[in-house]
Design a protein around this motif. Structure first.
Motif, PDB file in Angstrom:
ATOM      1  N   VAL A  15      96.924  48.917  45.026  1.00  0.00           N
ATOM      2  CA  VAL A  15      96.673  49.263  46.418  1.00  0.00           C
ATOM      3  C   VAL A  15      96.572  47.955  47.201  1.00  0.00           C
ATOM      4  O   VAL A  15      95.651  47.163  46.990  1.00  0.00           O
ATOM      5  CB  VAL A  15      95.387  50.100  46.576  1.00  0.00           C
ATOM      6  CG1 VAL A  15      95.147  50.419  48.048  1.00  0.00           C
ATOM      7  CG2 VAL A  15      95.484  51.384  45.773  1.00  0.00           C
ATOM      8  N   TYR A  16      97.530  47.729  48.061  1.00  0.00           N
ATOM      9  CA  TYR A  16      97.583  46.485  48.822  1.00  0.00           C
ATOM     10  C   TYR A  16      96.539  46.466  49.927  1.00  0.00           C
ATOM     11  O   TYR A  16      96.149  47.500  50.459  1.00  0.00           O
ATOM     12  CB  TYR A  16      98.967  46.322  49.457  1.00  0.00           C
ATOM     13  CG  TYR A  16     100.004  45.702  48.563  1.00  0.00           C
ATOM     14  CD1 TYR A  16     100.226  44.325  48.576  1.00  0.00           C
ATOM     15  CD2 TYR A  16     100.770  46.476  47.708  1.00  0.00           C
ATOM     16  CE1 TYR A  16     101.186  43.743  47.762  1.00  0.00           C
ATOM     17  CE2 TYR A  16     101.737  45.905  46.889  1.00  0.00           C
ATOM     18  CZ  TYR A  16     101.935  44.535  46.928  1.00  0.00           C
ATOM     19  OH  TYR A  16     102.878  43.964  46.117  1.00  0.00           O
ATOM     20  N   GLY A  17      96.121  45.276  50.283  1.00  0.00           N
ATOM     21  CA  GLY A  17      95.388  45.067  51.518  1.00  0.00           C
ATOM     22  C   GLY A  17      96.378  44.964  52.668  1.00  0.00           C
ATOM     23  O   GLY A  17      97.572  44.709  52.476  1.00  0.00           O
ATOM     24  N   ARG A  18      95.883  45.142  53.881  1.00  0.00           N
ATOM     25  CA  ARG A  18      96.760  45.160  55.062  1.00  0.00           C
ATOM     26  C   ARG A  18      97.550  43.860  55.206  1.00  0.00           C
ATOM     27  O   ARG A  18      98.791  43.879  55.286  1.00  0.00           O
ATOM     28  CB  ARG A  18      95.908  45.425  56.308  1.00  0.00           C
ATOM     29  CG  ARG A  18      96.674  45.393  57.625  1.00  0.00           C
ATOM     30  CD  ARG A  18      95.764  45.765  58.781  1.00  0.00           C
ATOM     31  NE  ARG A  18      94.632  44.855  58.903  1.00  0.00           N
ATOM     32  CZ  ARG A  18      94.645  43.736  59.631  1.00  0.00           C
ATOM     33  NH1 ARG A  18      95.741  43.368  60.290  1.00  0.00           N
ATOM     34  NH2 ARG A  18      93.573  42.973  59.702  1.00  0.00           N
ATOM     35  N   CYS A  19      96.869  42.741  55.264  1.00  0.00           N
ATOM     36  CA  CYS A  19      97.567  41.468  55.446  1.00  0.00           C
ATOM     37  C   CYS A  19      98.346  41.059  54.199  1.00  0.00           C
ATOM     38  O   CYS A  19      99.403  40.429  54.305  1.00  0.00           O
ATOM     39  CB  CYS A  19      96.571  40.377  55.828  1.00  0.00           C
ATOM     40  SG  CYS A  19      95.990  40.477  57.548  1.00  0.00           S
ATOM     41  N   GLU A  20      97.840  41.430  53.043  1.00  0.00           N
ATOM     42  CA  GLU A  20      98.567  41.148  51.802  1.00  0.00           C
ATOM     43  C   GLU A  20      99.928  41.831  51.828  1.00  0.00           C
ATOM     44  O   GLU A  20     100.958  41.221  51.506  1.00  0.00           O
ATOM     45  CB  GLU A  20      97.750  41.619  50.605  1.00  0.00           C
ATOM     46  CG  GLU A  20      98.416  41.368  49.262  1.00  0.00           C
ATOM     47  CD  GLU A  20      97.672  42.019  48.107  1.00  0.00           C
ATOM     48  OE1 GLU A  20      97.900  41.591  46.961  1.00  0.00           O
ATOM     49  OE2 GLU A  20      96.889  42.955  48.358  1.00  0.00           O
TER      50      GLU A  20
END
Length: 216
Positions: free
Chosen positions: A90-95
């Protein structure tokens, strides 16, 4: 407001179905490793408890092989090949924004990087392993929820498979295959309008906050 980034791998609410072993019908029973070992013990020295006897029985057991065990190992190996080679992420937004930027999606076909990040959030919640099952038997796969009816191949025969890949490839957290397939979809006349989630939540809105504070 958009919640702060959550880096790294998480469960993402995706559950895998347990794999059940096929039942064996009829009067014949599968070979038991335990019974084979017990037989080997009885044949290699009875109830002797001497060190030499134990060593002899140990060598006898190592020389024997269990067909049922070999078959089980082969099945496990086959299943491991069929399952996705990677774990859910699950990615982070900026990642995610940085990864999609590096793949060249910013400005692709006239869509901003924020369009893609917004799309990913409302389709999968940034979860690369998300799979949704439709009533017609097709599946929506990966971070962009790409449908198997046309774009990828699963167990359903005779599908167009426009992206020329398995649907399981769309679950890989490195996103390479996902981006390739998403680009092909965007080349269609409707562009990102192919995704209902983008039309309802992203189209025509100020999306700057989706990449606000992200470094590229």
């Amino acid at each position: 407001m958009i919640q702060e980034d959550h880096e790294g791998s998480q469960d993402g609410g995706v559950h895998s179905s347990p794999v059940s072993s096929p039942s064996v019908s009829g009067s014949r029973r599968p070979v038991s490793c335990l019974s084979s070992q017990s037989s080997a013990l009885s044949q290699s020295g009875g109830g002797s408890t001497s060190a030499a006897g134990i060593e002899a029985r140990s060598r006898a057991l190592r020389r024997r092989w269990c067909p049922a065990g070999i078959i089980l190992l082969a099945l496990i190996s086959l299943l491991s090949c069929l399952l996705p080679a990677s774990e859910a992420k699950v990615y982070g937004r900026c990642e995610l924004a940085r990864v999609l930027h590096d793949f060249g999606l910013d400005g692709y076909r006239g869509y901003s990087l924020a369009d893609w990040v917004c799309l990913a959030y409302f389709t999968s919640g940034f979860n690369t392993a998300a799979v949704d099952h439709e009533a017609d038997g097709s599946t929506n796969n990966g971070i962009f929820q790409i449908n198997s009816r046309r774009w990828c191949r699963n167990l359903t025969p005779n599908v167009p498979n426009v992206c020329q890949m398995y649907c399981s490839d769309l679950l890989n957290p490195n996103l390479k295959d996902t981006v390739i397939c998403a680009m092909k979809i965007t080349q269609e006349p409707q562009g990102l309008g192919y995704w209902e989630a983008w039309r309802h939540h992203c189209q025509g809105k100020d999306l700057t906050e989706w990449v606000d504070g992200c470094d590229f």
